[in-house]
Design a protein around this motif. Sequence first.
Motif, PDB file in Angstrom:
ATOM      1  N   LEU A   1      -6.948  -4.514  -5.603  1.00  0.00           N
ATOM      2  CA  LEU A   1      -6.494  -3.772  -6.470  1.00  0.00           C
ATOM      3  C   LEU A   1      -4.894  -3.148  -6.803  1.00  0.00           C
ATOM      4  N   HIS A   2      -4.614  -2.227  -5.068  1.00  0.00           N
ATOM      5  CA  HIS A   2      -3.078  -1.575  -5.109  1.00  0.00           C
ATOM      6  C   HIS A   2      -2.229  -2.750  -5.672  1.00  0.00           C
TER       7      HIS A   2
ATOM      8  N   ARG B   1      -7.752   1.630 -12.024  1.00  0.00           N
ATOM      9  CA  ARG B   1      -8.232   1.236 -11.125  1.00  0.00           C
ATOM     10  C   ARG B   1      -7.212   1.812 -10.214  1.00  0.00           C
TER      11      ARG B   1
ATOM     12  N   VAL C   1      -9.359   2.661  -6.234  1.00  0.00           N
ATOM     13  CA  VAL C   1      -8.521   2.334  -5.642  1.00  0.00           C
ATOM     14  C   VAL C   1      -9.054   3.300  -4.152  1.00  0.00           C
ATOM     15  N   LYS C   2      -9.051   4.454  -5.023  1.00  0.00           N
ATOM     16  CA  LYS C   2      -8.368   5.831  -4.401  1.00  0.00           C
ATOM     17  C   LYS C   2     -10.467   6.458  -3.933  1.00  0.00           C
TER      18      LYS C   2
ATOM     19  N   ASN D   1     -12.471   4.665  -3.194  1.00  0.00           N
ATOM     20  CA  ASN D   1     -12.671   3.020  -2.692  1.00  0.00           C
ATOM     21  C   ASN D   1     -12.027   3.524  -0.686  1.00  0.00           C
ATOM     22  N   TYR D   2     -10.937   3.794  -1.095  1.00  0.00           N
ATOM     23  CA  TYR D   2     -10.077   4.470   0.201  1.00  0.00           C
ATOM     24  C   TYR D   2     -10.879   5.759   0.930  1.00  0.00           C
TER      25      TYR D   2
ATOM     26  N   LEU E   1       0.822  -1.048  -0.057  1.00  0.00           N
ATOM     27  CA  LEU E   1       0.028  -0.436   0.182  1.00  0.00           C
ATOM     28  C   LEU E   1       0.870   0.960  -0.535  1.00  0.00           C
TER      29      LEU E   1
ATOM     30  N   ILE F   1      -9.564  -2.442  -2.279  1.00  0.00           N
ATOM     31  CA  ILE F   1      -8.410  -1.059  -1.871  1.00  0.00           C
ATOM     32  C   ILE F   1      -7.120  -2.067  -2.113  1.00  0.00           C
TER      33      ILE F   1
END
Length: 195
Positions: A155-156, A168, A172-173, A175-176, A36, A152
């Motif tokens: 996919l990251h 993608r 991720v951004k 969903n964070y 991450l 997150i």
Amino acid sequence: KMDSALSIFRDKTLTRQNYEFDGKNFLLLEEKMKHLPTHLDKNIFFDIFKQFKRIKSSFEALPTGIIHHDVVLHNLLVKDGRLQAILDFSDMAFSPYIQNIAVAMAQIIFTYNWQPQQARVFIDGYRKHHPIMEQEIPLLYELTLARYATLIIELHYWNTAYGEDAQRAEFVKDNYDFLKRFRSLGKAEFDTLIT
């Protein structure tokens, strides 16, 4: 209705095993946290894994069956205000039914739409067609957090392992941000929304 219809299929080999998006395998993602980026607060994820470990045995003891596992807006075909079809069964899993609810709630109610008051409507509608055991509801908050964390982290990781994909990365951004907003509700407030 779909969970009830699929409940006749009891052969778990009909679905992918060790699938990284299946809630049963959530703890396998813990090692991928090291990938991450630094701007994401890893303490949030450590806390989610800690909470999941606390409920893991209860989660695994719940009623299971083949679930769609990706009931999200882009997989719903609606015409004239009525659901006509549910598409894309590629994420099917043999997992506790409550996981299907957690995925749908995370991706439909607590995302771009952000309609927390719809949580009870969703639960009540589900109950009309498929039973929810008393011991399932108390796990729903943690399972919804785990769904966000799964999206997150995995996919990251894909962006790290297979090359950056802008769509993608944006997912991720987003969903964070959804995770942080959902988490800010807290378990007590979430439980009042669904009971």
